[in-house]
Design a protein around this motif. Sequence first.
Motif, PDB file in Angstrom:
ATOM      1  N   GLY A 133     -38.691 -14.211  13.034  1.00  0.00           N
ATOM      2  CA  GLY A 133     -37.486 -14.475  13.976  1.00  0.00           C
ATOM      3  C   GLY A 133     -37.564 -13.963  15.307  1.00  0.00           C
ATOM      4  N   TYR A 158     -39.817 -15.512  20.634  1.00  0.00           N
ATOM      5  CA  TYR A 158     -40.119 -14.639  19.309  1.00  0.00           C
ATOM      6  C   TYR A 158     -39.849 -13.233  19.200  1.00  0.00           C
ATOM      7  CZ  TYR A 158     -45.135 -13.993  20.621  1.00  0.00           C
ATOM      8  OH  TYR A 158     -46.068 -13.533  21.323  1.00  0.00           O
ATOM      9  N   SER A 169     -30.524 -12.111   5.356  1.00  0.00           N
ATOM     10  CA  SER A 169     -30.914 -12.446   6.719  1.00  0.00           C
ATOM     11  C   SER A 169     -30.408 -11.305   7.763  1.00  0.00           C
ATOM     12  CB  SER A 169     -30.023 -13.694   7.215  1.00  0.00           C
ATOM     13  OG  SER A 169     -28.811 -13.663   7.427  1.00  0.00           O
ATOM     14  N   CYS A 225     -35.287 -12.371   9.264  1.00  0.00           N
ATOM     15  CA  CYS A 225     -34.391 -11.597  10.611  1.00  0.00           C
ATOM     16  C   CYS A 225     -33.809 -13.025  10.878  1.00  0.00           C
ATOM     17  CB  CYS A 225     -35.118 -10.988  11.625  1.00  0.00           C
ATOM     18  SG  CYS A 225     -34.077 -10.147  12.685  1.00  0.00           S
ATOM     19  N   HIS A 226     -33.816 -13.547  12.136  1.00  0.00           N
ATOM     20  CA  HIS A 226     -32.905 -14.751  12.560  1.00  0.00           C
ATOM     21  C   HIS A 226     -33.981 -15.770  12.320  1.00  0.00           C
ATOM     22  CE1 HIS A 226     -31.028 -11.748  15.511  1.00  0.00           C
ATOM     23  NE2 HIS A 226     -30.127 -12.737  15.409  1.00  0.00           N
ATOM     24  N   GLY A 227     -35.518 -15.613  11.703  1.00  0.00           N
ATOM     25  CA  GLY A 227     -36.107 -16.527  11.434  1.00  0.00           C
ATOM     26  C   GLY A 227     -35.522 -17.482  10.107  1.00  0.00           C
TER      27      GLY A 227
END
Length: 233
Positions: A108, A26, A165, A140-142
């Motif tokens: 993310g 993370y 995103s 974000c990437h989350g």
Amino acid sequence: MSKILMVVSGADSMKLADGSVHPTGYWAEEVAASHEVLRAAGAEVDVATPGGVRPTVDQLSLDARGGVPAADAERFRGYLASIADVLDTPMALADVRAGDYDAIYLPGGHAPMADLAESADLGRLLNEADAQGKTVAALCHGVAALLSAARDDGGFTFAGRRLTSFTDEEERQGGLGDNAPYFVETRLRERGAVLDTGAPWSRKVVQDGNLITGQNPQSSTDTADRVLAALNG
């Protein structure tokens, strides 16, 4: 007092496009800054991971190699240490029910692409939360973790919804580039989401009903603030 579930990836590595294995985890700012804002406002924040495994911080998120200034990295380390008891003993995602929470929060780091994006347990949880009108937030990437949620007909639960995103351009400029397993922005578009992105590395939060998304680490505190506003509104 609002009760929020922060779902953190349990992955510590991921396979890249060229077949190599890359260490991951993370992103420190996204967990630390978000958690700090939510807790400072009085929210109760639980943490869950797939299988209840202890999540791993991506070392790049605490290093100048990841574009993180030393002072910020030290602050994030300090905050993560202060909640080590929570991070060391997360709940198992399979045991969580959306009805027990007011919001689901997905930070993310690249790691969610490796496990959360394909997690049946998370998909079930997100479908429950969305159906109940609970706040669903991803950062974000989350935001890739939203891909775990599918309708009965196989379609993407969040198709047609407006969101942001980590962008393809940001992945090329400061991420894994073309060696990424996939580009999150592109994959979401392919699944039918309506992407609303800002300039690379700009602070950007998009809200569409109960769905709140933040573009990048720079948007961490703004995303947490928007979640609090939604819960208080």
